[in-house]
Scaffold this motif. Structure first.
Motif, short mmCIF file in Angstrom:
data_model
loop_
_atom_site.label_atom_id
_atom_site.label_comp_id
_atom_site.label_asym_id
_atom_site.label_seq_id
_atom_site.Cartn_x
_atom_site.Cartn_y
_atom_site.Cartn_z
N ALA A 195 1.69 -25.86 -25.04
CA ALA A 195 0.95 -25.47 -23.82
C ALA A 195 1.88 -25.55 -22.60
O ALA A 195 1.86 -24.67 -21.73
CB ALA A 195 -0.25 -26.38 -23.64
N MET A 196 2.72 -26.59 -22.57
CA MET A 196 3.65 -26.75 -21.44
C MET A 196 4.64 -25.59 -21.38
O MET A 196 5.07 -25.19 -20.30
CB MET A 196 4.41 -28.07 -21.58
N HIS A 197 5.02 -25.07 -22.54
CA HIS A 197 5.99 -23.97 -22.60
C HIS A 197 5.30 -22.59 -22.70
O HIS A 197 5.98 -21.59 -22.89
CB HIS A 197 6.94 -24.15 -23.78
N ASP A 198 3.95 -22.61 -22.62
CA ASP A 198 3.16 -21.39 -22.72
C ASP A 198 3.56 -20.57 -23.95
O ASP A 198 3.92 -19.39 -23.87
CB ASP A 198 3.34 -20.55 -21.44
N LEU A 199 3.51 -21.23 -25.10
CA LEU A 199 4.00 -20.65 -26.33
C LEU A 199 2.90 -20.65 -27.39
O LEU A 199 2.16 -21.63 -27.52
CB LEU A 199 5.19 -21.50 -26.81
N GLU A 228 10.68 -19.42 -33.45
CA GLU A 228 11.81 -20.14 -32.85
C GLU A 228 12.43 -21.16 -33.79
O GLU A 228 13.63 -21.37 -33.78
CB GLU A 228 11.36 -20.86 -31.56
N VAL A 229 11.59 -21.81 -34.61
CA VAL A 229 12.11 -22.87 -35.47
C VAL A 229 12.26 -22.44 -36.94
O VAL A 229 12.62 -23.23 -37.80
CB VAL A 229 11.28 -24.18 -35.38
N ALA A 282 11.92 -30.65 -31.87
CA ALA A 282 12.24 -31.48 -30.71
C ALA A 282 13.36 -30.84 -29.88
O ALA A 282 13.30 -30.82 -28.64
CB ALA A 282 12.66 -32.88 -31.17
N LYS A 283 14.36 -30.29 -30.56
CA LYS A 283 15.48 -29.66 -29.86
C LYS A 283 15.01 -28.44 -29.08
O LYS A 283 15.45 -28.20 -27.96
CB LYS A 283 16.55 -29.25 -30.89
N PHE A 284 14.08 -27.69 -29.68
CA PHE A 284 13.58 -26.50 -28.99
C PHE A 284 12.86 -26.90 -27.70
O PHE A 284 13.03 -26.24 -26.67
CB PHE A 284 12.62 -25.73 -29.91
N PHE A 285 12.08 -28.00 -27.75
CA PHE A 285 11.37 -28.45 -26.55
C PHE A 285 12.25 -29.30 -25.63
O PHE A 285 11.80 -29.80 -24.60
CB PHE A 285 10.12 -29.25 -26.95
N LYS A 286 13.52 -29.51 -26.06
CA LYS A 286 14.50 -30.30 -25.30
C LYS A 286 14.02 -31.73 -25.04
O LYS A 286 14.10 -32.26 -23.94
CB LYS A 286 14.84 -29.61 -23.97
N VAL A 287 13.46 -32.34 -26.09
CA VAL A 287 13.01 -33.74 -26.02
C VAL A 287 13.50 -34.46 -27.27
O VAL A 287 14.10 -33.85 -28.15
CB VAL A 287 11.47 -33.85 -25.94
N ARG A 288 13.23 -35.78 -27.34
CA ARG A 288 13.61 -36.52 -28.55
C ARG A 288 12.52 -36.36 -29.61
O ARG A 288 11.37 -36.07 -29.28
CB ARG A 288 13.79 -38.01 -28.20
N ILE A 289 12.91 -36.62 -30.86
CA ILE A 289 11.93 -36.46 -31.95
C ILE A 289 10.70 -37.35 -31.72
O ILE A 289 9.57 -36.91 -31.88
CB ILE A 289 12.58 -36.78 -33.32
#
Lengths: 147, 67
Positions: free
Chosen positions: B10-14, B22-23, B49-56
């Motif tokens: 939702a944050m990335h509107d995806l 993407e994954v 996690a990498k796609f959202f640029k956060v940690r697992i």
């Protein structure tokens, strides 16, 4: 087989997921037709060749599918389904083989129904072969994955 | 294992399909992970996690009480 869903990217032809499924359905339809032809000709060769060519064709077509049609979840489902199918089939056939052998020996060893009895024993040998194959593959994959 | 994929999507509107592309998985797999019916492999979890640029562990939470 190509339709409007297929497209080119840098000169290379890609296939959409639905086009691939249409290909699989067409191959399945052809396999049935060739099987029927084999029956009519009383020659199993066309069927055998068609199945090998069909499997190769599907394998090659799959390489041109751009979208993801298999991932780790589908692989896991396939693994579990295959294992359960093997277990159920093995137990079912083992019970069937025992049933046949007991039926064949039912009137005593002297009145042994040879034809049915031999079929039962052959089925048991086949089931033992499956266990041997399972153990060999299990050892191979254990070695491959670091055990 | 609980996860916050829906929130991050939702944050990335995806959409689920978008994240799946993407994954490198199917939309059904993203749906199964979101619903907690399938626990992804470490590689897939890392990819998400990498796609959202956060940690697992920002996306996936190991609920020891449920386990």
């Amino acid at each position: 087989m190509r339709n409007r869903a297929d497209y080119r990217d840098g000169g290379e032809v890609f296939m959409k997921r639905n086009s691939f499924y249409l290909c699989v359905a067409a191959v399945a339809f052809l396999e049935v037709a060739i099987f029927w032809l084999s029956v009519e000709l009383a020659d199993p060769l066309p069927s055998v060749i068609a199945i090998v060519v069909g499997i190769l064709g599907i394998y090659l077509a799959k390489r041109y599918v751009h979208e993801v049609i298999e991932d780790e979840r589908t692989e896991k489902i396939t693994e579990i389904t295959a294992l359960r199918t093997l277990q159920i089939t093995w137990i079912g056939l083992f019970l069937f083989a025992l049933w046949i052998i007991i039926e064949a020996l039912g009137d005593g060893v002297r009145h042994f129904n040879r034809q049915i009895g031999i079929f039962g024993f052959r089925l048991l040998v086949l089931l033992c072969g499956i266990i041997v194959l399972y153990v060999i593959l299990s050892l191979y994959y254990n070695k491959r994955y670091g055990a | 294992m609980k996860n916050k994929i829906k929130v991050f999507r939702a944050m990335h509107d995806l959409s689920q399909e978008g994240l799946a592309n993407e994954v490198g998985v199917t939309r059904q797999t993203v749906l199964a992970i979101e619903n907690g019916k399938y626990d992804p492999s470490l590689i897939l979890a890392a990819r998400i996690a990498k796609f959202f640029k956060v940690r697992i562990d920002d996306v996936f939470l190991l609920d020891l009480i449920d386990e």
